[in-house]
Design a protein around this motif. Structure first.
Motif, PDB file in Angstrom:
ATOM      1  N   THR A  32       0.955   3.986  -3.153  1.00 33.47           N
ATOM      2  CA  THR A  32       0.700   5.420  -2.993  1.00 33.47           C
ATOM      3  C   THR A  32       1.831   6.247  -3.596  1.00 33.47           C
ATOM      4  O   THR A  32       1.604   7.254  -4.287  1.00 33.47           O
ATOM      5  CB  THR A  32       0.534   5.750  -1.504  1.00 33.47           C
ATOM      6  N   ARG A  37       0.821  -1.210   0.000  1.00 31.02           N
ATOM      7  CA  ARG A  37       0.000   0.000   0.000  1.00 31.02           C
ATOM      8  C   ARG A  37       0.860   1.267   0.000  1.00 31.02           C
ATOM      9  O   ARG A  37       0.561   2.252  -0.673  1.00 31.02           O
ATOM     10  CB  ARG A  37      -0.939  -0.010   1.214  1.00 31.02           C
ATOM     11  N   GLY A  75     -10.389   2.654 -12.992  1.00 31.00           N
ATOM     12  CA  GLY A  75     -10.711   2.266 -11.629  1.00 31.00           C
ATOM     13  C   GLY A  75      -9.740   2.846 -10.615  1.00 31.00           C
ATOM     14  O   GLY A  75      -9.503   4.064 -10.555  1.00 31.00           O
ATOM     15  N   ASN A  76      -9.114   1.910  -9.814  1.00 31.73           N
ATOM     16  CA  ASN A  76      -8.235   2.378  -8.735  1.00 31.73           C
ATOM     17  C   ASN A  76      -6.833   2.743  -9.224  1.00 31.73           C
ATOM     18  O   ASN A  76      -6.030   3.259  -8.456  1.00 31.73           O
ATOM     19  CB  ASN A  76      -8.138   1.323  -7.629  1.00 31.73           C
ATOM     20  N   GLY A  77      -6.501   2.446 -10.490  1.00 31.34           N
ATOM     21  CA  GLY A  77      -5.241   2.911 -11.042  1.00 31.34           C
ATOM     22  C   GLY A  77      -4.068   1.987 -10.860  1.00 31.34           C
ATOM     23  O   GLY A  77      -2.961   2.301 -11.296  1.00 31.34           O
ATOM     24  N   TYR A  78      -4.232   0.818 -10.224  1.00 31.57           N
ATOM     25  CA  TYR A  78      -3.109  -0.112 -10.095  1.00 31.57           C
ATOM     26  C   TYR A  78      -3.648  -1.531  -9.985  1.00 31.57           C
ATOM     27  O   TYR A  78      -4.818  -1.760  -9.654  1.00 31.57           O
ATOM     28  CB  TYR A  78      -2.241   0.224  -8.877  1.00 31.57           C
ATOM     29  N   GLY A  79      -2.775  -2.485 -10.284  1.00 25.49           N
ATOM     30  CA  GLY A  79      -3.134  -3.893 -10.199  1.00 25.49           C
ATOM     31  C   GLY A  79      -1.913  -4.738 -10.496  1.00 25.49           C
ATOM     32  O   GLY A  79      -0.762  -4.250 -10.470  1.00 25.49           O
ATOM     33  N   LYS A 112      -2.764   5.580 -15.636  1.00 23.65           N
ATOM     34  CA  LYS A 112      -3.366   6.901 -15.512  1.00 23.65           C
ATOM     35  C   LYS A 112      -3.791   7.395 -16.901  1.00 23.65           C
ATOM     36  O   LYS A 112      -3.190   7.006 -17.912  1.00 23.65           O
ATOM     37  CB  LYS A 112      -2.383   7.910 -14.896  1.00 23.65           C
ATOM     38  N   LEU A 134      -8.173  -0.769 -15.279  1.00 26.61           N
ATOM     39  CA  LEU A 134      -7.375  -0.276 -14.157  1.00 26.61           C
ATOM     40  C   LEU A 134      -7.308   1.256 -14.172  1.00 26.61           C
ATOM     41  O   LEU A 134      -7.440   1.910 -13.139  1.00 26.61           O
ATOM     42  CB  LEU A 134      -5.962  -0.851 -14.216  1.00 26.61           C
ATOM     43  N   GLN A 150       1.792   5.878  -7.475  1.00 25.41           N
ATOM     44  CA  GLN A 150       0.657   6.568  -8.078  1.00 25.41           C
ATOM     45  C   GLN A 150       0.895   8.078  -8.134  1.00 25.41           C
ATOM     46  O   GLN A 150       0.577   8.735  -9.127  1.00 25.41           O
ATOM     47  CB  GLN A 150      -0.617   6.263  -7.289  1.00 25.41           C
TER      48      GLN A 150
END
Length: 726
Positions: A68, A64, A313-317, A331, A310, A71
């Motif tokens: 952050t 996590r 959505g939340n921008g990562y995977g 992005k 991605l 991102q």
């Protein structure tokens, strides 16, 4: 399953201990050691699961934090890319504003004449090194004065173009395009050299048409998809904007080219420099635009739709690329609707946590192994002592049972074994006594079963006789099939024997001196014709067999329809081939629809149809070839004024060895294989061939060839066909 059982049985027979004491020892050892091993394995797995759970918790926290960080880092690069693209957009919009002011107030700017040089292909160019002007002359008119005036005024944009290209390394060229086909290009000379040597106006390209989708009231630019430029600049994408005057009339388009390679080097390469990670760009149409060199080999394994999900959505995977788990960040670029992605190994983020957890799990497993080894040694000693005691207790009654089995082998079935004080052995002996009595009863039943077996053998003999009769019927059917094949071969041998016999007769006549020397060349020509007939028949048989069994592989080529027709009909422009007939063409002027076909085999099919028309028409008559465009196919009609075909024979003309005239040695040469070969060739191309009768004497063969499914260009279709006589 049966083989596995036999293999295990073989291992047991070969390696299992023979004595009871050894077997008891093995059983007890397995009974003690296996649970210990199972408990040890469960303990080890429980410990490992505990450590795995702890590792996952730590990994989640670390992941996590890194997510952050990356991102926010990726968002900074989005801003950088967005800024670079807006620089290009600002340059195009500013160029449009300046061009509009110059063209609207042309009287305020002193004009200059254009010094044009012909390129020899209908185009004219004025070359000034870094910039140049090109005009495309329309076939029906000279250059309009309005276009010459606007192009002369557009040269006042050159200082602005030069300044923007010097300030922005991402742009390689800027240019102004007039609606009537003239172009002002500002960039490297190597860039516009091939552009101006090309055919057709630049207004026919996609980046010009994209600009026309912007109305006069909109203050924006149109970005094209990446494409291979006609200049040596490689893959580029272009920003374009239309120029409208105060009355809303289109006065031209301004544009700026950005190469994909330069953009990757200046933007992606400047911000993403890790050797084990890479960045890439996806277009608004979800197509790959650019990728850093270190990711070019594996980017094809990435699913674009999952990546877009991605980004939205939340921008990562995570994704598996080249057998490794990768972290994927995504992005969206607001200026163009593109998507920026960044891929790096997951191990890079979580290597420290994973390494410490693995070391702790290894130490714990080592301690557990030592404890289980000590417990296993103690269990082995206890099991050995118990096995010896049990063997002494059980071996005596087993010896008595062994003697009883020996007596049974000698034919003694009526005896009883005494009881023992061991319950299990007592049951075994009781079962043995019952078995002995049962065997005596079975021996009496054996005689009756033998008699029943003899009766069944008689019934089976009768069934075999019936099967033999049925087999004889099958043999008769095969005999009839063999006779049919002989008949088919007789047709072939007849077509081979006739020319061979004639050729042999000519040869014998020459050898025996019955032919005068002056006539020998003429007879040799006849012999050559007969040998050619034999060779052609054999070749046709061979080719037909390959086509019918699909052993022939086509070598398709894609070309326009008119090019295909020229290659198919080139041979038939020679009057010698037509043997006194007249060949008429009815072909549309322009047929540039693409078609994919094997020219060799398709040409052979067309040759067979035309050769059939020549053979069955009279000298001096006309043969007509008509080409028509159907929605998804090319129709080629071959019509003759010959003797025609009986209506009842139309469905057989494409069968092997079928000829309309009943006599196989008629005046018209042929083996009946040409149309059969033509049909197989058309079937392999996905097409068809049909025969029909004309109102006048003669018939028409229609060849249908599939076309590529493309939108027709209405402007390139002629209103009337062209008739040409050969």
């Amino acid at each position: 399953m049966r083989r596995l059982f036999d293999f295990c049985r073989h291992l047991q027979d070969r390696f299992a201990p023979k004595s009871l004491a050894a077997q008891l020892l093995c059983v007890m050892l397995l009974s003690a050691v296996v649970p210990l091993l199972l408990i040890g394995w469960l303990t080890n797995e429980s410990t490992r699961n505990h450590f795995d759970t702890y590792t996952k918790m730590q990994t989640g926290l670390v992941e996590r934090d890194y997510v952050t960080i990356y991102q926010s880092y990726l968002q900074e690069q989005i801003y950088a890319i967005d800024a670079e693209m807006r620089k290009v957009e600002h340059a195009v919009i500013t160029a449009r504003s300046q061009a509009k002011a110059i063209l609207d107030d042309g009287a305020l700017y002193p004009g200059r004449p254009l010094t044009l040089t012909s390129l020899g292909n209908g185009a004219y160019v004025e070359d000034h090194g870094r910039w140049a002007i090109k005009l495309t002359k329309e076939p029906s008119s000279a250059f309009p004065r309005s276009m010459l005036r606007d192009l002369a005024l557009s040269t006042y944009l050159n200082p602005f173009f030069a300044g923007e290209l010097d300030r922005n390394p991402n742009m390689i060229a800027m240019y102004y395009m007039h609606p009537l086909g003239g172009t002002l290009y500002y960039g490297s000379q190597s860039g516009y050299g091939r552009l101006f040597n090309g055919e057709g106006p630049i207004t026919g390209y996609a980046f010009y048409r994209d600009a026309l989708q912007i109305s006069s009231s909109e203050d924006r630019v149109a970005w094209t998809k990446p494409y291979w430029d006609i200049t040596p600049n490689g893959r580029v994408f272009t920003a374009t904007a239309p120029i409208y005057d105060s009355s809303g009339t289109l006065r031209g388009v301004v544009a700026a080219d950005v190469t994909v390679d330069d953009f990757v080097a200046h933007v992606l390469g400047a911000h993403f420099k890790s050797s084990d990670a890479f960045a890439f760009l996806l277009g608004a149409d979800h197509q790959m635009m650019a990728v850093q060199r270190q990711g070019a080999a594996v980017i094809g394994q990435l699913d674009p739709e999952e990546f877009i999900a991605l980004a939205e959505g939340n921008g990562y995977g995570q994704a598996v690329l080249d057998g490794q788990t990768k972290m994927l960040f995504a992005k969206k670029v607001p200026a163009t609707g593109w998507y920026l992605g960044y891929v790096l190994p997951k191990e890079r983020l979580l290597a420290g946590v994973t390494r410490s957890s693995s070391e702790l799990a290894a130490i714990t497993s080592k301690h557990l192994f030592h404890q289980l080894t000590l417990i296993s040694i103690i269990s082995f000693l206890l099991c050995t002592a118990l096995a010896v005691l049990l063997w002494l207790r059980i071996s005596r009654p087993l010896k008595r049972l062994d003697g009883a089995f020996h007596d049974m082998g000698n034919g003694q079935f009526r005896f009883m074994l005494k009881d023992t004080r061991i319950r299990e052995v007592h049951r075994l002996l009781h079962s043995f006594n019952l078995m002995s009595a049962r065997i005596g009863e079975l021996m009496e039943q054996q005689t009756k079963l033998q008699e029943e077996l003899e009766h069944k053998v008689e019934e089976r003999t009768l069934a075999l006789k019936q099967a033999n009769d049925e087999l004889r019927q099958r043999i008769d059917e095969l005999t009839r099939l063999g006779n049919w094949r002989k008949k088919w071969f007789s047709h072939i041998s007849h077509d081979l024997k006739t020319p061979a016999t004639i050729a042999g007769g000519f040869i014998d006549a020459i050898i025996d001196g019955k032919v005068q020397p002056a006539h020998i060349p003429r007879y040799l020509d006849k012999i050559s014709d007969r040998l050619w007939t034999i060779n052609q028949l054999v070749q046709n048989l061979y080719d037909l067999s390959l086509l019918e069994t699909r052993q022939t592989r086509l070598k398709p080529e894609t070309m326009p329809v008119y090019a295909l027709l020229e290659r198919l009909l080139a041979k038939w422009n020679d009057p010698l081939v037509l043997k006194g007939r007249t060949l008429n063409y009815e072909l549309p002027m322009i047929m540039d629809t693409p078609v994919t076909a094997d020219v060799h085999y398709l040409g052979r099919a067309v040759d067979n149809v035309l050769d059939n028309a020549v053979k069955y028409s009279h000298p001096g008559s006309a043969i007509t070839i008509q080409a028509r465009m159907a929605p998804r196919s090319l129709l080629l009609h071959v019509s003759d004024c010959g003797i025609g075909i009986p209506s009842e024979s139309l469905k057989h003309v494409f069968d092997s060895f079928y000829r309309v005239d009943p006599a196989r040695n008629s005046g018209v040469p042929g083996s009946g294989l040409g149309l059969a070969i033509a049909r197989e060739v058309l079937h392999m191309h996905g097409g068809e061939i049909h025969a029909s009768l004309n109102e006048n004497p003669g018939c028409t063969f229609t060849i249908e060839i599939p076309l590529e499914e493309v939108e027709p260009d209405v402007s390139q279709i002629s209103k009337a066909p062209v008739r040409r006589n050969a």
